[in-house]
Design a protein around this motif. Sequence first.
Motif, PDB file in Angstrom:
ATOM      1  N   UNK A 244      -2.104 -61.138 -59.299  1.00 18.60           N
ATOM      2  CA  UNK A 244      -2.596 -61.190 -57.923  1.00 18.60           C
ATOM      3  C   UNK A 244      -4.104 -60.988 -57.887  1.00 18.60           C
ATOM      4  N   UNK A 245      -4.584 -60.037 -58.652  1.00 24.02           N
ATOM      5  CA  UNK A 245      -6.015 -59.707 -58.621  1.00 24.02           C
ATOM      6  C   UNK A 245      -6.875 -60.869 -59.088  1.00 24.02           C
ATOM      7  N   UNK A 246      -6.400 -61.633 -60.070  1.00 19.16           N
ATOM      8  CA  UNK A 246      -7.171 -62.769 -60.560  1.00 19.16           C
ATOM      9  C   UNK A 246      -7.175 -63.937 -59.580  1.00 19.16           C
ATOM     10  N   UNK A 247      -6.162 -64.007 -58.718  1.00 16.56           N
ATOM     11  CA  UNK A 247      -6.072 -65.121 -57.779  1.00 16.56           C
ATOM     12  C   UNK A 247      -6.810 -64.870 -56.479  1.00 16.56           C
ATOM     13  N   UNK A 248      -6.679 -63.679 -55.922  1.00 14.21           N
ATOM     14  CA  UNK A 248      -7.240 -63.412 -54.602  1.00 14.21           C
ATOM     15  C   UNK A 248      -7.476 -61.922 -54.418  1.00 14.21           C
TER      16      UNK A 248
END
Length: 296
Positions: A244-248
């Motif tokens: 999740x952190x890498x996407x948004x």
Amino acid sequence: MVTLTRSGDRTIEEKEALLGYALIAPALLLITAVILYPVLYNVYLSFTVVPLRPDEAPQWVGLEHYYSLFGSSAFWSALQTTIVFTFFSTTLATLGGLGTALLFNRSFRGRRYLRGIVLLPYVAPLISVAFVWRFMLDPLYGIVPYIGSDLLGLYAGNIDLLSNGDTAIWSVILIDAWRYFPFAFLMLIARVQAIPGDMYEAAKIDGASKFAQFKDITLPELKYILATVFLLRWIWNFNKFADIWLLTRRVDTLPIYAYKVAFANYQHGQAAAISMVLFLALIVFVLAYVAWALDW
């Protein structure tokens, strides 16, 4: 058989037991150092205020962090987001794996090569997958907004699907389900292929439809594997951070909320309390789910 060689000597069974303890001692020490100690220290930190200066000792505040946490709207919003993300991503990945396993249970040309392609999302490096999806979803030059907005007209304008608060959660859910459905496929395909074909032949003779065969034969044979896959994916997704952190930055699940509290607000005691709530909530779900699955 006499196991004592002389008075006071250990028996062979006792020597074997001591050898066994000695062999597993390094693993136990490693588990204690890597898992048990951090967990216990996190429990301690959740009852303290951790100073920024390393030479100062944490200050004991008892249940203050927990009272503050349960009265925080940000916490309940993060919990709701976590449940929504976990439920839908886990369900879609499991259903995708089931559908793919049923498809590959049939004979068709190129099945061997397609099976390897299906596994690519799962084995590809996470950071590569995340940045490719960010590129594809870019509102200016991404292929997904071009098809969805310009060609199909599903939505108007250059909406950033990963930065918009209303669409970011569903975009992450779909990407996560796409990336991890091969895990469910791998778990299910072996069991699907092990279902005796005679059961389907008998059902056909009795006039059972395809849906009836799936409902009365396939699902009962797969129910324990499906329950296991869903449980494992739920545990992993409930604690998910990196994907999740890498996407948004617009999807604040509990792990991400705890990270922001700890390293953006420097409230390490509060973050430890969030981690404990996350841990306890997951334990309660696992126990309830296992009890339900055993009666299924």
